[in-house]
Design an enzyme around this catalytic site. Structure first.
Site, PDB file in Angstrom:
ATOM      1  N   ASN A  25     -48.639  49.759  47.322  1.00 50.34           N
ATOM      2  CA  ASN A  25     -48.141  48.689  46.457  1.00 50.34           C
ATOM      3  C   ASN A  25     -49.288  47.862  45.901  1.00 50.34           C
ATOM      4  OD1 ASN A  25     -45.289  48.828  46.463  1.00 50.34           O
ATOM      5  ND2 ASN A  25     -45.302  48.252  48.630  1.00 50.34           N
ATOM      6  N   ASP A  31     -55.998  54.010  52.982  1.00 54.24           N
ATOM      7  CA  ASP A  31     -56.201  52.811  53.800  1.00 54.24           C
ATOM      8  C   ASP A  31     -57.681  52.482  53.699  1.00 54.24           C
ATOM      9  OD1 ASP A  31     -54.626  50.925  55.425  1.00 54.24           O
ATOM     10  OD2 ASP A  31     -56.224  51.291  56.869  1.00 54.24           O
ATOM     11  N   TYR A  55     -62.271  41.858  47.730  1.00 54.27           N
ATOM     12  CA  TYR A  55     -63.581  41.298  48.077  1.00 54.27           C
ATOM     13  C   TYR A  55     -64.659  41.626  47.033  1.00 54.27           C
ATOM     14  CZ  TYR A  55     -61.286  40.738  52.634  1.00 54.27           C
ATOM     15  OH  TYR A  55     -60.415  40.389  53.632  1.00 54.27           O
ATOM     16  N   ASP A  56     -64.275  42.223  45.909  1.00 47.24           N
ATOM     17  CA  ASP A  56     -65.278  42.680  44.934  1.00 47.24           C
ATOM     18  C   ASP A  56     -66.245  41.592  44.454  1.00 47.24           C
ATOM     19  OD1 ASP A  56     -64.538  45.276  45.154  1.00 47.24           O
ATOM     20  OD2 ASP A  56     -63.310  45.323  43.346  1.00 47.24           O
ATOM     21  N   LYS A  94     -67.893  51.279  38.988  1.00 48.85           N
ATOM     22  CA  LYS A  94     -67.311  51.095  40.333  1.00 48.85           C
ATOM     23  C   LYS A  94     -66.703  52.419  40.816  1.00 48.85           C
ATOM     24  CE  LYS A  94     -64.108  48.826  43.388  1.00 48.85           C
ATOM     25  NZ  LYS A  94     -62.919  48.044  43.662  1.00 48.85           N
ATOM     26  N   HIS A 103     -66.298  53.615  47.538  1.00 50.85           N
ATOM     27  CA  HIS A 103     -65.648  54.292  48.661  1.00 50.85           C
ATOM     28  C   HIS A 103     -64.416  55.065  48.188  1.00 50.85           C
ATOM     29  CE1 HIS A 103     -64.044  50.430  47.734  1.00 50.85           C
ATOM     30  NE2 HIS A 103     -63.089  50.452  48.632  1.00 50.85           N
ATOM     31  N   ARG A 104     -63.597  54.390  47.359  1.00 51.13           N
ATOM     32  CA  ARG A 104     -62.357  55.034  46.890  1.00 51.13           C
ATOM     33  C   ARG A 104     -62.679  56.180  45.931  1.00 51.13           C
ATOM     34  NH1 ARG A 104     -60.308  50.821  45.879  1.00 51.13           N
ATOM     35  NH2 ARG A 104     -59.346  50.671  47.916  1.00 51.13           N
TER      36      ARG A 104
HETATM   37  P1  IMP Z   1     -54.854  48.276  52.886  1.00 52.96           P
HETATM   38  O1  IMP Z   1     -55.552  49.599  52.698  1.00 52.96           O
HETATM   39  O2  IMP Z   1     -53.531  48.218  52.214  1.00 52.96           O
HETATM   40  O3  IMP Z   1     -54.855  47.830  54.306  1.00 52.96           O
HETATM   41  O4  IMP Z   1     -55.673  47.183  52.052  1.00 52.96           O
HETATM   42  C1  IMP Z   1     -57.015  47.297  51.829  1.00 52.96           C
HETATM   43  C2  IMP Z   1     -57.621  45.919  51.602  1.00 52.96           C
HETATM   44  O5  IMP Z   1     -59.033  46.069  51.699  1.00 52.96           O
HETATM   45  C3  IMP Z   1     -57.359  45.370  50.207  1.00 52.96           C
HETATM   46  O6  IMP Z   1     -56.220  44.559  50.170  1.00 52.96           O
HETATM   47  C4  IMP Z   1     -58.632  44.583  49.941  1.00 52.96           C
HETATM   48  O7  IMP Z   1     -58.553  43.334  50.577  1.00 52.96           O
HETATM   49  C5  IMP Z   1     -59.690  45.410  50.659  1.00 52.96           C
HETATM   50  N1  IMP Z   1     -60.254  46.435  49.767  1.00 52.96           N
HETATM   51  C6  IMP Z   1     -60.157  47.788  49.893  1.00 52.96           C
HETATM   52  N2  IMP Z   1     -60.778  48.400  48.873  1.00 52.96           N
HETATM   53  C7  IMP Z   1     -61.268  47.426  48.101  1.00 52.96           C
HETATM   54  C8  IMP Z   1     -61.993  47.437  46.875  1.00 52.96           C
HETATM   55  O8  IMP Z   1     -62.302  48.482  46.276  1.00 52.96           O
HETATM   56  N3  IMP Z   1     -62.307  46.233  46.383  1.00 52.96           N
HETATM   57  C9  IMP Z   1     -61.992  45.074  46.996  1.00 52.96           C
HETATM   58  N4  IMP Z   1     -61.302  44.988  48.116  1.00 52.96           N
HETATM   59  C10 IMP Z   1     -60.937  46.168  48.674  1.00 52.96           C
END
Ligand code: IMP
Length: 193
Positions: free
Chosen positions: A6, A65, A146-147, A167, A172-173
């Site tokens: 989401n 995740d 946190y970008d 980016k 990572h993604r």
């Molecule tokens: P989850 O995977 O739903 O637990 O959420 C991952 C959380 O990690 C996000 O809501 C952000 O707070 C942080 N996060 C993960 N990837 C990124 C990114 O590419 N940029 C900034 N924050 C990130």
């Protein structure tokens, strides 16, 4: 294939990178609940999210995740990144990380993403890491989460200042998604031949 998230920031980035595979969102399949992520590792949470959506719709699905890990905080916030401050508010979470790093000399950290793919009754994981520095003040208004406080190694700008293309290339993604897409293409080619 369904993307089990989401999080608008994640979905935007994933869609930019996955252009030749058609993706369904949770709203496309009529799933409106929060997806639980109760575990202490990225792998377990990614599997839990993908599993919940697979049980709901029975289609091939993947979940991401991810989180930011500060070395001076033994990897926190890590899997708790999305709700570190006790809320899902990006700015409150970022401010809490800055407060916890205030007296630390080591500002190094990394983002980690684990994608779990449930494809034709098999489970696969793909991982990506992006190392960098967590700076003291937010800069930039792109990206999400946190970008504004994360400067990837080799750059002098935060992820919130860099273009989405850069980016995605180094994040990572981006790394995890490219591994997953290459894998899916190979599977599709095997099936076609
Ligand atoms: P989850 O995977 O739903 O637990 O959420 C991952 C959380 O990690 C996000 O809501 C952000 O707070 C942080 N996060 C993960 N990837 C990124 C990114 O590419 N940029 C900034 N924050 C990130």
């Amino acid at each position: 294939m369904v993307v089990a998230s989401n999080n608008k920031g994640k979905i935007r980035e994933i869609k930019q990178m996955v252009q030749d595979i058609s993706l369904l969102s949770l709203s496309d399949i009529g799933f409106t609940d929060e997806i639980a992520e109760p575990f202490h590792t990225f792998e377990e949470n990614a599997l839990a999210k993908a599993g919940e959506i697979y049980r709901f719709c029975g289609k091939n699905v993947f979940a991401d995740d991810s989180g930011i890990c500060a070395n001076a905080l033994n990897g926190a916030p890590g899997v708790d990144s999305a709700h570190y401050s006790g809320t899902r508010d990006d700015d409150a979470n970022l401010q809490k990380l800055l407060a916890n790093l205030q007296d630390k000399d080591d500002r190094s950290g990394y983002y980690k993403a684990v994608m779990c793919l449930l494809w034709d009754d098999e489970t696969y994981f793909f991982e990506g890491i992006c190392e960098g520095t967590i700076i003291e003040q937010p800069v930039g208004d792109g990206g999400f989460g946190y970008d504004p406080i994360f400067v990837p190694n080799g750059y002098d700008k935060t992820f919130a200042e860099l273009s989405p293309e850069i980016k995605n290339e180094i994040s990572h993604r981006g790394k995890a998604v490219r591994k997953m897409v290459a894998f899916i293409k190979e599977k599709l080619e095997e099936t076609a031949s």
